[in-house]
Scaffold this active site. Sequence first.
Site, PDB file in Angstrom:
ATOM      1  CE  LYS A   1      -3.352   1.931   3.280  1.00  0.00           C
ATOM      2  NZ  LYS A   1      -2.615   3.171   3.548  1.00  0.00           N
TER       3      LYS A   1
ATOM      4  CG  ASP B   1      -2.501   1.662  -2.729  1.00  0.00           C
ATOM      5  OD1 ASP B   1      -1.779   1.955  -3.703  1.00  0.00           O
ATOM      6  OD2 ASP B   1      -2.599   2.356  -1.702  1.00  0.00           O
TER       7      ASP B   1
ATOM      8  CE  LYS C   1       4.919   0.869  -2.312  1.00  0.00           C
ATOM      9  NZ  LYS C   1       3.967   1.522  -1.430  1.00  0.00           N
TER      10      LYS C   1
ATOM     11  CE  LYS D   1       4.590   7.804  -2.554  1.00  0.00           C
ATOM     12  NZ  LYS D   1       4.801   7.612  -1.115  1.00  0.00           N
TER      13      LYS D   1
HETATM   14  P1  ADP Z   1       6.010   3.980   0.454  1.00  0.00           P
HETATM   15  O1  ADP Z   1       7.211   3.876  -0.400  1.00  0.00           O
HETATM   16  O2  ADP Z   1       5.391   2.646   0.746  1.00  0.00           O
HETATM   17  O3  ADP Z   1       4.981   4.955  -0.068  1.00  0.00           O
HETATM   18  P2  ADP Z   1       7.813   5.261   2.336  1.00  0.00           P
HETATM   19  O4  ADP Z   1       8.948   4.297   2.325  1.00  0.00           O
HETATM   20  O5  ADP Z   1       7.976   6.506   1.544  1.00  0.00           O
HETATM   21  O6  ADP Z   1       6.452   4.529   1.903  1.00  0.00           O
HETATM   22  O7  ADP Z   1       7.512   5.572   3.873  1.00  0.00           O
HETATM   23  C1  ADP Z   1       6.503   6.450   4.292  1.00  0.00           C
HETATM   24  C2  ADP Z   1       6.949   7.160   5.560  1.00  0.00           C
HETATM   25  O8  ADP Z   1       7.062   6.216   6.645  1.00  0.00           O
HETATM   26  C3  ADP Z   1       8.306   7.815   5.426  1.00  0.00           C
HETATM   27  O9  ADP Z   1       8.259   9.083   6.028  1.00  0.00           O
HETATM   28  C4  ADP Z   1       9.241   6.890   6.189  1.00  0.00           C
HETATM   29  O10 ADP Z   1      10.335   7.559   6.765  1.00  0.00           O
HETATM   30  C5  ADP Z   1       8.326   6.326   7.266  1.00  0.00           C
HETATM   31  N1  ADP Z   1       8.749   4.981   7.720  1.00  0.00           N
HETATM   32  C6  ADP Z   1       8.839   3.863   6.962  1.00  0.00           C
HETATM   33  N2  ADP Z   1       9.243   2.816   7.709  1.00  0.00           N
HETATM   34  C7  ADP Z   1       9.429   3.272   8.969  1.00  0.00           C
HETATM   35  C8  ADP Z   1       9.842   2.672  10.223  1.00  0.00           C
HETATM   36  N3  ADP Z   1      10.139   1.362  10.315  1.00  0.00           N
HETATM   37  N4  ADP Z   1       9.938   3.464  11.314  1.00  0.00           N
HETATM   38  C9  ADP Z   1       9.625   4.777  11.237  1.00  0.00           C
HETATM   39  N5  ADP Z   1       9.222   5.400  10.108  1.00  0.00           N
HETATM   40  C10 ADP Z   1       9.113   4.666   8.981  1.00  0.00           C
HETATM   41 MG    MG Z   2       7.563   4.772  -2.233  1.00  0.00          MG
END
Ligand code: ADP
Ligand code: MG
Length: 270
Positions: free
Chosen positions: A9, A126, A14, A40
């Site tokens: 999601k 998603d 990720k 993104k």
């Molecule tokens: P996605 O790629 O799935 O959209 P992101 O990797 O960009 O998600 O992460 C979304 C947010 O959550 C970011 O601000 C990231 O720093 C935070 N985040 C991800 N994993 C963790 C974790 N284990 N602990 C704290 N913050 C996290």
């Molecule tokens: Mg991402």
Amino acid sequence: MKKIAFYGKGGIGKSTTASNVSAAFSEMGKRAAQIGCDPKNDSTRLLLGHICRQTVLDLERERRGGEILAEEIVHEGWNGIRCIEAGGPEPGVGCAGRGIIVALQRLKALKALDDIDVALYDVLGDVVCGGFALPIREGYAEEIYIVSSGELMSLYAANNIAKGIRKFAVRGRVKLGGIIGNSRNVPMEKELLEEFAKRIGTKLIAFIPRDNIVHDAEIHRQTVIAYAPDTAQAGVYRKLAADIDSNTELVVPEPMEFEELEGLVEQYGN
Ligand code: ADP
Ligand code: MG
């Protein structure tokens, strides 16, 4: 070459997890590449130290089908990791899934990833659309990992992704390697994720704690591996990379019915 993909999601973690795992792979001496398949465009930010300045689709638009060189779309990131962002359409115009198809075809034609040890596709999961299914459908990725927390909507997306994997596993080589739990501090979260993984026929390959060091590293545009290499959190990402490297339990998942999933979350939620 190991060809893996992280699905999950939006906002679940990720790209953060993928970047740390790519960093850990590169520390192991492997030639690694990370391919962002999310409009993104921020998948490789922590590896590059900035948002990717030139995505594959940016160049496709600029050149209108003309020549593109591999070095224009493959950017060198931390510890030599090759970073690519598929890119997306201009906001409000066109289809993001279609963009991913164009970008991955271009990447393949350029043979830009032929000499690496591990390719990690970071894919938004998603959206149930052909473009986002492409890395699974066309065999770009053979080993899928689903990133999820214990929240219902995250598990709902994970279950849908499992449905997509099941559909294409029948005629292709793609298999599910496991669930990567990324904690949101939901009660009984690890147990819930373990049970969810078991019910769909796989395992919880990691349970990553929610930790502020991830946020600190992100502000400094770095992975935890680069920013705080001696922390426990960096160790968690290194262990995940090692476990993915040696994982041989690849399965065709058996997704759940929504009501069963709802019931499971309810059972662990109290
Ligand atoms: P996605 O790629 O799935 O959209 P992101 O990797 O960009 O998600 O992460 C979304 C947010 O959550 C970011 O601000 C990231 O720093 C935070 N985040 C991800 N994993 C963790 C974790 N284990 N602990 C704290 N913050 C996290
Ligand atoms: Mg991402």
